[in-house]
Design a protein around this motif. Structure first.
Motif, PDB file in Angstrom:
ATOM      1  N   TYR A  29      19.741-129.053 -15.678  1.00  0.00           N
ATOM      2  CA  TYR A  29      18.937-129.268 -16.889  1.00  0.00           C
ATOM      3  C   TYR A  29      18.061-128.065 -17.211  1.00  0.00           C
ATOM      4  O   TYR A  29      17.700-127.840 -18.368  1.00  0.00           O
ATOM      5  N   ILE A  74      11.944-133.690 -15.025  1.00  0.00           N
ATOM      6  CA  ILE A  74      12.691-133.277 -16.220  1.00  0.00           C
ATOM      7  C   ILE A  74      11.777-133.250 -17.437  1.00  0.00           C
ATOM      8  O   ILE A  74      11.778-132.288 -18.212  1.00  0.00           O
ATOM      9  N   CYS A  85      24.084-132.625 -20.503  1.00  0.00           N
ATOM     10  CA  CYS A  85      23.894-132.227 -19.109  1.00  0.00           C
ATOM     11  C   CYS A  85      24.033-133.429 -18.186  1.00  0.00           C
ATOM     12  O   CYS A  85      23.533-134.514 -18.490  1.00  0.00           O
ATOM     13  N   VAL A 100      16.023-137.666 -22.368  1.00  0.00           N
ATOM     14  CA  VAL A 100      16.170-137.830 -20.928  1.00  0.00           C
ATOM     15  C   VAL A 100      16.682-139.235 -20.674  1.00  0.00           C
ATOM     16  O   VAL A 100      15.964-140.228 -20.872  1.00  0.00           O
ATOM     17  N   ILE A 138      20.187-135.117 -21.610  1.00  0.00           N
ATOM     18  CA  ILE A 138      20.235-134.972 -20.155  1.00  0.00           C
ATOM     19  C   ILE A 138      20.527-136.343 -19.549  1.00  0.00           C
ATOM     20  O   ILE A 138      19.723-137.270 -19.659  1.00  0.00           O
TER      21      ILE A 138
END
Length: 341
Positions: free
Chosen positions: A57, A81, A34, A71, A9
């Protein structure tokens, strides 16, 4: 062997380091990437070999064919997240800092303790060979008890003005000080119990980046060590490297000095002056191998999930880090020393 199925992500510079690592390691398969920017997500998918690209996400986290995520989004975006990933039962590797408030960091630490997934913070300087060597010397007692020291991790103005589109929402303290506080805790195997800090603004805000120019902090550790720490975003671009990184400790029996700023064996004179190139952080390798401590730390997350080895840095390390940085901000704002509990 069943592979660990990964999602990444954040499709910026560091996200691409994660994607490359997961694409190359034999234990992992890069399933999805992402980014809010669809073009960046699609480009990352193409360059990394990922199977899918997402702009949300939550859509990535909802997939049963993803076991773990990393992340690599801006400093201030990590909390929702990470919490969503842990709630979805994923293992999580997060870039530093864990969070930018103590309350958020505590919430994440509690969620990590209750989750079946592992949470690691990517404090990659723990496997920087220069700084790992300093830790070994200090922990072996080669300089005796460290009494005082100096630590600097600063950038030229290129970073806030050009490299980071979101610099106004962060600072050199959060972007760089998070690394420095962690490596000092790691080297000394000790906790910061009291801080005093000052800061100034003006240079960056005059250029359109509304954040502090620098923080200078005094960190007092539980065993008695006192370290002066500098984090600045206003170094001249005439510096041979956009990073200036120094650590020096004075002990009862000796001193240790480290300069991981650059790899002085590779120098060039061009573009108006002397420049250094990095050949330790990311090392050229064959197509099926990673190289350098930057990628090695990401691989350590895979080791922990696949082989159940200890995490390089866990949620409690991330929480301790955020407490120190938050205390520094409080001290700078009030002009008073702040105790950390």
């Amino acid at each position: 062997m069943t592979k660990l199925r990964m999602g990444v992500i954040g499709a910026g510079l560091w996200g691409n380091n994660h994607a490359h690592t997961f694409n190359v390691l034999p234990e992992t398969e890069l399933v999805g990437v992402c980014d809010l920017d669809e073009a960046r997500a699609l480009k990352m998918k193409e360059t990394s070999g990922a199977l899918h690209a997402f702009t949300d996400y939550n859509a990535l986290l909802s997939r049963d064919d993803i076991d773990a995520v990393s992340v690599a989004t801006p400093d201030f975006t990590h909390t929702p997240i990470i919490l969503a990933a842990l709630k979805a039962g994923k293992h999580v590797l997060s870039e530093k800092p864990l969070a930018t408030t103590v309350k958020e960091a505590e919430t994440i630490a509690e969620a990590a303790a209750a989750s079946k997934g592992k949470l690691m913070i990517d404090f990659h300087n723990r496997v920087n060979p220069i700084l790992a060597g300093v830790r070994d010397m200090v922990q072996a007692g080669e300089i005796g008890l460290a009494r005082h020291g100096m630590a600097r991790l600063s950038n030229t103005t290129f970073v806030p003005f050009e490299m980071l589109s979101w610099a106004s929402k962060s600072s050199a303290l959060w972007f760089l000080g998070s690394h420095l506080v962690d490596i000092l805790r790691f080297i000394l195997d000790d906790e910061v119990v009291r801080v005093y800090a000052v800061t100034r603004a003006g240079t960056l805000s005059a250029g359109g980046v509304d954040t502090k120019d620098f923080h200078v902090s005094v960190l007092e550790f539980a065993k008695g060590t006192v370290v002066t720490m500098e984090n600045s975003w206003i170094l001249s671009r005439d510096n041979p490297s956009l990073v200036d990184f120094k650590v020096e400790l004075v002990g009862e029996k000796g001193q240790v000095q480290a300069d991981p700023t650059h790899n002085g064996g590779l120098r060039r004179v061009a573009d108006g002056g002397l420049k250094y190139s990095d050949f330790i952080g990311v090392t050229p390798t064959g197509a099926t191998r990673i190289g350098g401590f930057v990628l090695e730390s990401i691989a350590r997350f895979v080791d922990s999930v696949v082989r159940d080895v200890p995490l390089l840095a866990d949620a409690q390390d991330g929480l301790a880090n955020t407490k120190v940085l938050s205390a520094i901000e409080q001290s700078a704002a009030t002009g008073k020393a702040v105790d950390i509990r």
